[in-house]
Enzyme design. Structure first.
Site, mmCIF file in Angstrom:
data_model
loop_
_atom_site.group_PDB
_atom_site.id
_atom_site.type_symbol
_atom_site.label_atom_id
_atom_site.label_comp_id
_atom_site.label_asym_id
_atom_site.label_seq_id
_atom_site.Cartn_x
_atom_site.Cartn_y
_atom_site.Cartn_z
ATOM 1 N N ASP A 89 0.858 -1.174 0.000
ATOM 2 C CA ASP A 89 0.000 0.000 0.000
ATOM 3 C C ASP A 89 0.900 1.232 0.000
ATOM 4 O O ASP A 89 2.114 1.141 -0.206
ATOM 5 C CB ASP A 89 -0.972 -0.034 1.187
ATOM 6 C CG ASP A 89 -0.302 0.123 2.539
ATOM 7 O OD1 ASP A 89 0.939 0.266 2.612
ATOM 8 O OD2 ASP A 89 -1.023 0.107 3.557
ATOM 9 N N CYS A 98 3.111 -3.186 4.215
ATOM 10 C CA CYS A 98 2.283 -2.051 4.616
ATOM 11 C C CYS A 98 2.958 -1.464 5.856
ATOM 12 O O CYS A 98 4.048 -1.896 6.225
ATOM 13 C CB CYS A 98 0.823 -2.447 4.860
ATOM 14 S SG CYS A 98 0.497 -3.557 6.240
ATOM 15 N N THR A 110 2.528 -1.620 9.187
ATOM 16 C CA THR A 110 2.849 -2.562 10.262
ATOM 17 C C THR A 110 2.952 -4.006 9.781
ATOM 18 O O THR A 110 3.417 -4.861 10.521
ATOM 19 C CB THR A 110 1.762 -2.536 11.358
ATOM 20 O OG1 THR A 110 0.526 -2.980 10.773
ATOM 21 C CG2 THR A 110 1.616 -1.145 11.967
ATOM 22 N N HIS A 142 9.685 -24.087 9.109
ATOM 23 C CA HIS A 142 8.669 -24.803 9.888
ATOM 24 C C HIS A 142 7.257 -24.655 9.335
ATOM 25 O O HIS A 142 6.439 -25.559 9.518
ATOM 26 C CB HIS A 142 8.667 -24.316 11.336
ATOM 27 C CG HIS A 142 9.891 -24.706 12.086
ATOM 28 N ND1 HIS A 142 9.991 -24.527 13.439
ATOM 29 C CD2 HIS A 142 11.060 -25.265 11.693
ATOM 30 C CE1 HIS A 142 11.179 -24.947 13.850
ATOM 31 N NE2 HIS A 142 11.846 -25.400 12.794
ATOM 32 N N HIS A 145 6.775 -31.115 10.575
ATOM 33 C CA HIS A 145 6.124 -29.866 10.171
ATOM 34 C C HIS A 145 5.130 -30.093 9.028
ATOM 35 O O HIS A 145 4.137 -29.385 8.921
ATOM 36 C CB HIS A 145 7.172 -28.825 9.776
ATOM 37 C CG HIS A 145 8.178 -28.585 10.849
ATOM 38 N ND1 HIS A 145 7.867 -27.980 12.046
ATOM 39 C CD2 HIS A 145 9.495 -28.896 10.920
ATOM 40 C CE1 HIS A 145 8.946 -27.924 12.799
ATOM 41 N NE2 HIS A 145 9.948 -28.476 12.148
#
Length: 170
Positions: free
Chosen positions: A8, A65, A67, A98, A133
């Site tokens: 963004d 973005c 955060t 993992h 995993h």
């Protein structure tokens, strides 16, 4: 490797620098925007980028973005996507080893260019470990069958039960 980028307005500058870095490393890059710092909505870029990965039109995607939270939430709404919000090299590496993450979500406001490049390099160069995993990833992917909130189907076995308060001794 074919890598899709999406950002963004808050991730735009980092995406542009990351695009150059990836091209210099010999990767094929598909840019799903944004194309400026003008205010924009992260789902408009996360969804098309993730669809390219989910439809096997690219191996991986990197979303940015401010955060990384909005991109991460949006990415994980797309069937077949295992998006990981990472803040350091170790979390980027483990998200691949993992969790077989196919989308890396990054907080552009919180990472400098050097750390961002190191994280991306670690993420791109780490293979999925498989083994124990693999079983977990299969369960995560099977959970997509339960995304319809109207569905009455529950995973088997269901570990959920009604909680009751324990009585305190007198």
């Amino acid at each position: 490797m074919k890598i899709v980028l999406g950002a963004d307005h808050r991730g735009y500058q980092s995406k542009e620098r990351l695009r150059s870095f990836l091209l210099d490393q010999g990767h094929e890059v598909v840019d799903c925007g944004s194309d400026s710092e003008k205010s924009s909505d992260y789902p408009d870029f996360a969804v098309p980028a993730c669809l390219k990965v989910a439809r096997n039109q690219a191996e991986r995607a990197i979303l940015l973005c401010g955060t990384g939270i909005g991109m991460s939430i949006t990415a994980n709404k797309i069937a077949g996507i295992r998006g990981a919000l990472c803040h350091d090299e170790l979390s980027a590496e483990i998200s691949r080893r993992h969790n077989d993450a196919n989308v890396l979500c990054l907080p552009a406001d919180l990472l400098g260019d050097d750390l961002l490049r190191r994280m991306v390099q670690a993420w791109l160069s780490t293979a999925f470990a498989g083994g124990r995993h693999e079983r977990r990833i299969k369960k995560v992917m099977a959970a997509e069958r339960h995304l319809d909130p109207a569905s009455r189907e529950t995973p088997t076995p269901s570990p959920c039960h009604k909680a009751t308060a324990k009585r305190k001794p007198k």
